[in-house]
Design a protein around this motif. Structure first.
Motif, PDB file in Angstrom:
ATOM      1  N   MET A   1       0.836  -1.211   0.000  1.00 21.95           N
ATOM      2  CA  MET A   1       0.000   0.000   0.000  1.00 21.95           C
ATOM      3  C   MET A   1       0.867   1.257   0.000  1.00 21.95           C
ATOM      4  N   LYS A   2       0.437   2.232  -0.804  1.00 18.37           N
ATOM      5  CA  LYS A   2       1.213   3.480  -0.898  1.00 18.37           C
ATOM      6  C   LYS A   2       1.180   4.258   0.412  1.00 18.37           C
ATOM      7  N   LYS A   3       2.324   4.742   0.843  1.00 16.31           N
ATOM      8  CA  LYS A   3       2.375   5.584   2.047  1.00 16.31           C
ATOM      9  C   LYS A   3       2.179   7.037   1.634  1.00 16.31           C
ATOM     10  N   ILE A   4       1.005   7.560   1.954  1.00 16.46           N
ATOM     11  CA  ILE A   4       0.692   8.936   1.565  1.00 16.46           C
ATOM     12  C   ILE A   4       0.724   9.841   2.790  1.00 16.46           C
ATOM     13  N   ALA A   5       1.419  10.968   2.662  1.00 11.44           N
ATOM     14  CA  ALA A   5       1.465  11.946   3.761  1.00 11.44           C
ATOM     15  C   ALA A   5       0.874  13.264   3.280  1.00 11.44           C
ATOM     16  N   ILE A   6       0.163  13.919   4.185  1.00 10.75           N
ATOM     17  CA  ILE A   6      -0.278  15.279   3.879  1.00 10.75           C
ATOM     18  C   ILE A   6       0.651  16.235   4.634  1.00 10.75           C
ATOM     19  N   PHE A   7       1.127  17.257   3.943  1.00 10.80           N
ATOM     20  CA  PHE A   7       1.966  18.287   4.568  1.00 10.80           C
ATOM     21  C   PHE A   7       1.128  19.569   4.561  1.00 10.80           C
ATOM     22  N   PRO A   8       0.424  19.826   5.668  1.00  8.10           N
ATOM     23  CA  PRO A   8      -0.493  20.957   5.672  1.00  8.10           C
ATOM     24  C   PRO A   8       0.165  22.241   6.176  1.00  8.10           C
ATOM     25  N   GLY A   9      -0.345  23.360   5.695  1.00  6.99           N
ATOM     26  CA  GLY A   9       0.156  24.643   6.176  1.00  6.99           C
ATOM     27  C   GLY A   9      -0.536  25.775   5.447  1.00  6.99           C
ATOM     28  N   SER A  10      -0.189  26.987   5.821  1.00  5.91           N
ATOM     29  CA  SER A  10      -0.753  28.103   5.067  1.00  5.91           C
ATOM     30  C   SER A  10       0.201  28.512   3.940  1.00  5.91           C
ATOM     31  N   PHE A  11       1.482  28.210   4.105  1.00  3.65           N
ATOM     32  CA  PHE A  11       2.461  28.467   3.047  1.00  3.65           C
ATOM     33  C   PHE A  11       2.296  29.865   2.457  1.00  3.65           C
ATOM     34  N   ASP A  12       2.339  30.827   3.344  1.00  5.58           N
ATOM     35  CA  ASP A  12       2.101  32.230   2.959  1.00  5.58           C
ATOM     36  C   ASP A  12       3.332  33.074   3.316  1.00  5.58           C
ATOM     37  N   PRO A  13       4.444  32.888   2.628  1.00  3.91           N
ATOM     38  CA  PRO A  13       4.670  32.065   1.442  1.00  3.91           C
ATOM     39  C   PRO A  13       5.319  30.710   1.761  1.00  3.91           C
ATOM     40  N   PHE A  14       5.367  29.848   0.707  1.00  8.19           N
ATOM     41  CA  PHE A  14       6.114  28.590   0.741  1.00  8.19           C
ATOM     42  C   PHE A  14       7.595  28.955   0.701  1.00  8.19           C
ATOM     43  N   THR A  15       8.380  28.398   1.632  1.00 10.24           N
ATOM     44  CA  THR A  15       9.784  28.803   1.769  1.00 10.24           C
ATOM     45  C   THR A  15      10.751  27.648   1.469  1.00 10.24           C
ATOM     46  N   ARG A  16      12.024  27.963   1.487  1.00 13.78           N
ATOM     47  CA  ARG A  16      13.049  26.916   1.325  1.00 13.78           C
ATOM     48  C   ARG A  16      12.989  25.913   2.482  1.00 13.78           C
ATOM     49  N   GLY A  17      12.543  26.385   3.649  1.00 14.42           N
ATOM     50  CA  GLY A  17      12.378  25.489   4.808  1.00 14.42           C
ATOM     51  C   GLY A  17      11.298  24.454   4.513  1.00 14.42           C
ATOM     52  N   HIS A  18      10.188  24.901   3.931  1.00 16.95           N
ATOM     53  CA  HIS A  18       9.110  23.979   3.554  1.00 16.95           C
ATOM     54  C   HIS A  18       9.599  22.993   2.487  1.00 16.95           C
ATOM     55  N   GLU A  19      10.301  23.530   1.502  1.00 16.25           N
ATOM     56  CA  GLU A  19      10.805  22.679   0.412  1.00 16.25           C
ATOM     57  C   GLU A  19      11.692  21.569   0.969  1.00 16.25           C
ATOM     58  N   ILE A  32       3.580  12.766  -1.299  1.00 13.09           N
ATOM     59  CA  ILE A  32       3.333  13.858  -0.359  1.00 13.09           C
ATOM     60  C   ILE A  32       2.356  14.840  -0.992  1.00 13.09           C
ATOM     61  N   ILE A  33       1.275  15.090  -0.281  1.00 10.09           N
ATOM     62  CA  ILE A  33       0.294  16.067  -0.744  1.00 10.09           C
ATOM     63  C   ILE A  33       0.518  17.341   0.076  1.00 10.09           C
ATOM     64  N   ILE A  34       0.906  18.400  -0.589  1.00  8.43           N
ATOM     65  CA  ILE A  34       1.078  19.682   0.103  1.00  8.43           C
ATOM     66  C   ILE A  34      -0.315  20.307   0.199  1.00  8.43           C
ATOM     67  N   GLY A  35      -0.834  20.359   1.421  1.00  7.76           N
ATOM     68  CA  GLY A  35      -2.205  20.828   1.627  1.00  7.76           C
ATOM     69  C   GLY A  35      -2.198  22.283   2.063  1.00  7.76           C
ATOM     70  N   ILE A  36      -2.793  23.123   1.241  1.00  4.89           N
ATOM     71  CA  ILE A  36      -2.805  24.556   1.570  1.00  4.89           C
ATOM     72  C   ILE A  36      -4.174  24.906   2.125  1.00  4.89           C
ATOM     73  N   GLY A  37      -4.200  25.131   3.433  1.00  2.00           N
ATOM     74  CA  GLY A  37      -5.465  25.467   4.088  1.00  2.00           C
ATOM     75  C   GLY A  37      -5.864  26.874   3.685  1.00  2.00           C
ATOM     76  N   TYR A  38      -7.060  27.002   3.150  1.00  4.85           N
ATOM     77  CA  TYR A  38      -7.464  28.317   2.647  1.00  4.85           C
ATOM     78  C   TYR A  38      -8.969  28.503   2.740  1.00  4.85           C
ATOM     79  N   ASN A  39      -9.358  29.592   3.334  1.00  4.91           N
ATOM     80  CA  ASN A  39     -10.770  29.927   3.441  1.00  4.91           C
ATOM     81  C   ASN A  39     -11.053  31.104   2.517  1.00  4.91           C
ATOM     82  N   SER A  40     -11.788  30.824   1.426  1.00  8.85           N
ATOM     83  CA  SER A  40     -11.969  31.858   0.395  1.00  8.85           C
ATOM     84  C   SER A  40     -12.780  33.056   0.895  1.00  8.85           C
ATOM     85  N   SER A  41     -13.582  32.863   1.947  1.00  7.48           N
ATOM     86  CA  SER A  41     -14.380  34.001   2.418  1.00  7.48           C
ATOM     87  C   SER A  41     -13.571  34.927   3.330  1.00  7.48           C
TER      88      SER A  41
END
Ligand code: ADP
Length: 151
Positions: A1-19, A32-41
């Motif tokens: 089974m594939k090992k999937i990880a979510i890397f969540p954050g606001s990434f405002d901005p995405f930095t070299r540390g995140h990379e 790895i799914i980079i999950g950008i939490g965002y509320n459009s309202s």
């Protein structure tokens, strides 16, 4: 089974540390799914969401094990939907630790299948911080060394 990880954050901005965390995470996880939490309202971002997603996708365009996802719900719920059993986070210092400790407990309460995995930041990125970058950028300071793309 594939090992999937979510890397969540606001990434405002995405930095070299995140990379750095994403690239090191690839040694542990298949995807790895980079999950950008965002509320459009809520217009509370400094860097626009579409622009940021575009930049992140460009950085990793040659790597099909890294994906992006913008979401507006609990990270623990999104993880279930995308079949991610791991939540990846970076740790820079004790301030991060205090915060991360609490949210990882809550996330596991909300989703018992989800294990948070922490990677300690590489020393060269320990001081890289999105909110400081926003502040410097706001006053026209040069932040290019902290970002893995051109502004
Ligand atoms: P949040 O808004 O959820 O704190 P961030 O976008 O600030 O999200 O950060 C996402 C994750 O990346 C967090 O786990 C954070 O600790 C980690 N992180 C942020 N900056 C760095 C860095 N320079 N080195 C390693 N990890 C980092």
């Amino acid at each position: 089974m594939k090992k999937i990880a979510i890397f969540p954050g606001s990434f405002d901005p995405f930095t070299r540390g995140h990379e750095d965390i994403v690239l090191r995470g690839l040694k542990i996880f298949d995807e790895i799914i980079i999950g950008i939490g965002y509320n459009s309202s809520k217009h509370d971002r400094y860097f626009e969401i579409e622009w940021m997603v575009n930049k992140i996708e460009k950085i990793f365009e040659k790597n099909d094990r890294i994906k992006t996802l913008v979401y507006n719900e609990l990270t623990a719920e999104v993880a279930k939907k995308i079949d991610a059993k791991y939540l990846l986070r970076g740790l820079r210092n004790t301030t991060d630790f205090e915060y991360e400790n609490s949210i990882s407990q809550v996330n596991r309460y909300l989703n018992q299948e989800l294990e948070t995995v922490f990677l300690i930041t590489s020393p060269e990125y320990a001081a890289v911080n999105s909110s400081i970058i926003r502040e410097v950028h706001k006053y026209d300071g040069d932040v290019s060394d902290f970002l893995p793309y051109e502004l």
